[in-house]
Design a protein around this motif. Sequence first.
Motif, short mmCIF file in Angstrom:
data_model
loop_
_atom_site.label_atom_id
_atom_site.label_comp_id
_atom_site.label_asym_id
_atom_site.label_seq_id
_atom_site.Cartn_x
_atom_site.Cartn_y
_atom_site.Cartn_z
N ASN A 47 0.80 -1.20 0.00
CA ASN A 47 0.00 0.00 0.00
C ASN A 47 0.84 1.26 0.00
O ASN A 47 0.34 2.35 0.17
N ALA A 48 2.15 1.10 -0.14
CA ALA A 48 3.03 2.27 -0.08
C ALA A 48 2.95 3.06 -1.36
O ALA A 48 3.03 2.52 -2.45
N LYS A 49 2.77 4.37 -1.21
CA LYS A 49 2.81 5.26 -2.36
C LYS A 49 4.25 5.65 -2.61
O LYS A 49 5.08 5.56 -1.72
N PRO A 50 4.57 6.10 -3.81
CA PRO A 50 5.94 6.55 -4.05
C PRO A 50 6.33 7.57 -3.00
O PRO A 50 5.71 8.61 -2.88
N ALA A 51 7.36 7.24 -2.24
CA ALA A 51 7.69 8.07 -1.08
C ALA A 51 8.07 9.48 -1.47
O ALA A 51 7.83 10.42 -0.75
N LYS A 52 8.66 9.65 -2.64
CA LYS A 52 9.10 10.98 -3.07
C LYS A 52 7.92 11.92 -3.16
O LYS A 52 7.96 13.06 -2.74
N LYS A 53 6.78 11.43 -3.72
CA LYS A 53 5.63 12.29 -3.92
C LYS A 53 4.79 12.37 -2.65
O LYS A 53 4.30 13.42 -2.29
N SER A 54 4.60 11.24 -1.96
CA SER A 54 3.69 11.21 -0.84
C SER A 54 4.18 12.00 0.34
O SER A 54 3.40 12.40 1.18
N ARG A 55 5.51 12.22 0.43
CA ARG A 55 6.03 12.92 1.59
C ARG A 55 6.51 14.32 1.28
O ARG A 55 7.03 15.01 2.13
N GLU A 56 6.30 14.79 0.06
CA GLU A 56 6.81 16.11 -0.30
C GLU A 56 6.21 17.18 0.60
O GLU A 56 6.91 18.06 1.08
N LYS A 57 4.89 17.11 0.84
CA LYS A 57 4.24 18.17 1.59
C LYS A 57 4.54 18.09 3.07
O LYS A 57 4.65 19.10 3.74
N SER A 58 4.64 16.85 3.59
CA SER A 58 4.81 16.71 5.03
C SER A 58 6.25 16.67 5.47
O SER A 58 6.60 17.22 6.50
N SER A 59 7.11 15.97 4.72
CA SER A 59 8.46 15.76 5.24
C SER A 59 9.50 16.65 4.62
O SER A 59 10.66 16.58 4.98
N ARG A 60 9.13 17.50 3.68
CA ARG A 60 10.09 18.43 3.11
C ARG A 60 9.96 19.83 3.69
O ARG A 60 10.63 20.74 3.26
N ARG A 61 9.03 20.04 4.63
CA ARG A 61 8.90 21.36 5.22
C ARG A 61 10.10 21.67 6.09
O ARG A 61 10.63 20.82 6.78
N SER A 65 11.58 7.45 -7.05
CA SER A 65 10.40 7.24 -6.23
C SER A 65 10.09 5.76 -6.01
O SER A 65 9.63 5.38 -4.93
N VAL A 66 10.33 4.92 -6.99
CA VAL A 66 10.03 3.50 -6.84
C VAL A 66 10.96 2.87 -5.81
O VAL A 66 10.53 2.16 -4.90
N TYR A 67 12.26 3.14 -5.94
CA TYR A 67 13.22 2.63 -4.96
C TYR A 67 12.90 3.17 -3.56
O TYR A 67 12.98 2.44 -2.57
N ALA A 68 12.55 4.45 -3.47
CA ALA A 68 12.28 5.05 -2.17
C ALA A 68 11.10 4.38 -1.48
O ALA A 68 11.14 4.10 -0.28
N ALA A 69 10.03 4.09 -2.24
CA ALA A 69 8.88 3.40 -1.67
C ALA A 69 9.23 1.99 -1.23
O ALA A 69 8.81 1.53 -0.16
N MET A 70 10.01 1.29 -2.04
CA MET A 70 10.43 -0.06 -1.69
C MET A 70 11.28 -0.07 -0.43
O MET A 70 11.10 -0.91 0.45
N ILE A 71 12.21 0.86 -0.34
CA ILE A 71 13.10 0.90 0.81
C ILE A 71 12.34 1.27 2.08
O ILE A 71 12.58 0.70 3.14
N GLN A 72 11.40 2.20 1.98
CA GLN A 72 10.61 2.53 3.17
C GLN A 72 9.88 1.29 3.68
O GLN A 72 9.86 1.02 4.89
N SER A 73 9.30 0.52 2.78
CA SER A 73 8.61 -0.70 3.18
C SER A 73 9.57 -1.72 3.77
O SER A 73 9.28 -2.36 4.80
N LEU A 74 10.73 -1.89 3.15
CA LEU A 74 11.73 -2.84 3.66
C LEU A 74 12.24 -2.43 5.03
O LEU A 74 12.51 -3.29 5.89
#
Length: 288
Positions: free
Chosen positions: A5-19, A206-215
């Motif tokens: 269920n992981a979204k591409p981490a690059k896009k999903s966290r831009e608003k929350s984790s890049r502030r 983004s694909v690698y980032a989502a995979m690594i977050q899940s791993l």
Amino acid sequence: MPSTNAKPAKKSREKSSRRASDGLGSGGRASGEKSGQSSDPAAGSSRRPAPAPSPAEGFNGAFSLPPGPALDICLRLQNAIIEHRLQPGTRLSEDEVGEIYGAGRTVVRSALQALAHSGLLEIRRNRGASVAKPTVGDAHEVFEARALIEPEVARRAAARITDTDLIRLEAHIEAEHQALADEDMGRALALSGLFHIDIAEIAEHSVYAAMIQSLITKSSLIIALYWVRPDTACESHAHHALMDALAQKDGDAAHAIMRSHLIDLHSGLNLKPPVRKETSLAEALAGG
């Protein structure tokens, strides 16, 4: 330290984790900054220091829930799992979780289902939800996958890292040191996982980032079950070596150091289920 269920981490966290205010060490780049800029940490010495990373916010890209009570409970439970306050196998009663967080069963059920989709919980008919318990086979597969993916991601990050990224990664290492000094091993392990996720984001894939977050989230469960060598779980010297390689934009060195680091982590596991002390749900979630 796979997700359905992981979204591409690059896009999903831009608003929350890049502030600028959250300081997650997520590799966010300053406005107008390009990958070709200097990666010397000293170049950013006049900037405001990056705030300490927060595990509570750092793993927030894996859920499709809208903002609201269900997502808040989901993130709180996830953080308790990643920081090892909730051990694998712990039962999560809908009624008890609802009482702890002041939420109805429908809201709690949504949060538990989202966590199950991410692989952190198991929900069985007539038995309810419990924190997932990876098998020995799962442990081998997760660390084998990390050893294949993360070294190449580190090489890619070395070509793209900026001085701002390095400052944020340094804040991660400092926060890890503080957690260890406070004897808060759960938080130290969570911060160690975030360090790896941030390198994946710096790599801009983004694909690698989502995979690594899940791993990494899976690795947290595995370490909680099978970890026997504290010296390998939060190897700050490996993270420092990675920082040096990244600062020099030495992709080959970053690749080699990351691979060696993951092999050491894998070897630090005793892949036989240990006996764990039982902790009540209310005790584990106190203050969370």
